[in-house]
Write an enzyme that holds these catalytic residues in place. Structure first.
Site, PDB file in Angstrom:
ATOM      1  CB  CYS A 133      39.030  42.406  55.141  1.00  0.00           C
ATOM      2  SG  CYS A 133      40.457  42.721  54.106  1.00  0.00           S
ATOM      3  CG  ASP A 134      32.912  40.350  57.077  1.00  0.00           C
ATOM      4  OD1 ASP A 134      32.861  41.031  58.123  1.00  0.00           O
ATOM      5  OD2 ASP A 134      32.267  39.294  56.921  1.00  0.00           O
ATOM      6  CB  SER A 135      37.029  36.631  58.152  1.00  0.00           C
ATOM      7  OG  SER A 135      38.131  37.213  57.497  1.00  0.00           O
TER       8      SER A 135
END
Length: 449
Positions: A133-135
């Site tokens: 994941c990456d935000s």
């Protein structure tokens, strides 16, 4: 049991406490494997391939690329474990000290058959699933990553007062059994309240906003300063749970298949405690992993590892004669069981792993023993029935060299120790008892090529 009906482990390629917390609250006990990806380099390479400037990369493109890069990096390390598993050879020697009537006799089976019997990743039809994941947060078209510095966080938070921005999260989910990969991006609109500078100075002073996208957290101290959210709240915390469920279904995995056994009342046990038989407590920052916990054994002692434990006894051979000359040992942290003694790098086997996979993973995490650099030549299982410890016997592969490095806080030191000097060290009791046998077996295995 039908392998299609089994619990499927989820590996999270992140050390984010908020992402882990979201999964645990949803009944999933993730295995934590941080990716250690060079994010600026990944984005620069993506911009080069697209023929554009880095600043021109769309925020959704950025999080999607980084999520996949993180998942792929961990996939590569796990593929190396599986490759080492396929290359493994030798025998498994089993010692059952609690058996009745056989005087603790050993049994031998070809290791190739043992690996199949162990199960684990290499024999799985589905899973484990690996999630990256990456935000990123953007406002008025400007991307705001982690501020890192207090002054930058303060500047951003004051600029966001009373404004609305977008938090996007990229997800990449890989089925390690099949290699299938699916991706998705979630988004939510975040509106900030009308706060004052003094409040923001106090918030920044806590350190919470320094290492999070957009300089704020929904689940922490920053929640009081957020006026409203339109969209998926869990996505704002770095992992959209509805998106993850949809991706799992796309891979043919039902959501309940990911629920941990602890969801069932019978799994609510005190063995999850990290307080050991001598009252030692692991550092609070240590991440809980599935399989961590103490087992009350039939031998009257408590052993670490709900699924058992494993480690790697790695030997280095003379370049000309091939004779073993040294082994890589770990000086154990003071807070661990029999702290201050010497033994092999290893630890608890995680859910979904077999002993070989667990030993290879633990030895990499603790001592930087990369599976592609070693040749597994045999193993030894001390089988207590409800618990067992598997020692993986291995040599450096020809043309490869293992350079030990402490990748976590479970070691005081790591050293290549001459065979003749091992017995002079204060050894972990079980390892000290087995060392003469291990040394003899290493010499025999080396002579066999």
């Amino acid at each position: 049991m039908n392998t299609e009906d089994r619990h499927i482990p989820l590996i999270l390629a992140s050390s984010s406490p908020s992402r882990r917390r979201l999964l645990v609250q949803a009944g999933i006990d993730p295995i934590i494997r941080p990716s250690k990806v060079d994010e600026p380099a990944v984005l620069a390479e993506r911009a080069r391939k697209l023929g554009c400037r880095l600043d021109d990369l769309d925020v959704r493109e950025r999080v999607s690329v980084l999520a996949e890069a993180k998942a792929s990096a961990v996939q590569a390390t796990l593929d190396a474990v599986k490759d080492a598993e396929r290359r493994s050879r030798g025998d498994l020697v089993t010692f059952r000290p609690l058996s009745q009537g056989d005087s603790g006799a050993s049994s031998r089976d070809p290791m190739s058959r043992v690996i199949g019997a162990w199960g684990g990743m290499i024999g799985a039809g589905r899973g484990p699933l690996l999630l990256g994941c990456d935000s990123l947060f953007s406002m008025d078209g400007v991307v705001m990553g982690k501020p890192h510095k207090p002054e930058r966080a303060m500047e951003r938070l004051m600029a966001m007062r009373g404004q609305t921005g977008t938090l996007v999260t990229g997800h990449c989910l890989i089925d390690l059994a099949t290699g299938r990969k699916v991706r998705a991006v979630s988004s939510a609109q975040v509106t900030f309240g009308d706060y004052d500078r003094a409040s923001m100075q106090a918030y920044v002073a806590t350190g919470e906003p320094l290492e999070v996208a957009g300089s704020f957290t929904l689940e922490g101290l920053g929640s009081a300063f957020i006026q409203g959210i339109e969209g998926d709240p869990s996505g704002v915390m770095g992992l959209s749970m509805p998106t993850l469920r949809a991706l799992a279904q796309e891979l043919g995995v039902s959501w309940p298949d990911l629920w941990a056994e602890r969801v069932m009342p019978k799994r609510q046990q005190t063995t999850r405690s990290k307080r050991g038989p001598e009252g030692m407590v692991a550092p609070v920052e240590n991440v809980h992993q599935p399989g961590d916990g103490w087992v009350d054994c039939a031998c009257g002692k408590r052993h670490w590892g709900l699924n058992g434990a494993a480690g790697v006894l790695l030997a280095r051979r003379d370049a000309y004669t091939g004779v073993p000359v040294s082994v890589l040992l770990q000086h154990r942290a003071r807070w661990s069981a029999e702290g201050g003694t010497w033994g092999v790098p290893g630890g608890a086997i995680s859910d979904g792993e077999n002993p070989l996979e667990g030993g290879l993973r633990e030895s990499y995490e603790e001592a930087n023993i990369r599976p592609e650099d070693i040749q597994v030549a045999g193993s030894y299982l001390e089988d207590h029935g409800p618990w067992g410890y598997t020692t993986i016997l291995a040599f450096e592969r020809p043309g490869h060299q293992v350079d030990p490095r402490m990748n976590d806080d479970e070691s005081i030191a790591l050293e290549w120790v001459d065979l003749d000097k091992v017995a002079d060290l204060p050894l972990l009791k079980a390892f000290g008892q087995d060392w003469p046998h291990f040394r003899q077996r290493l010499e025999v295995l080396a002579a066999q090529g």
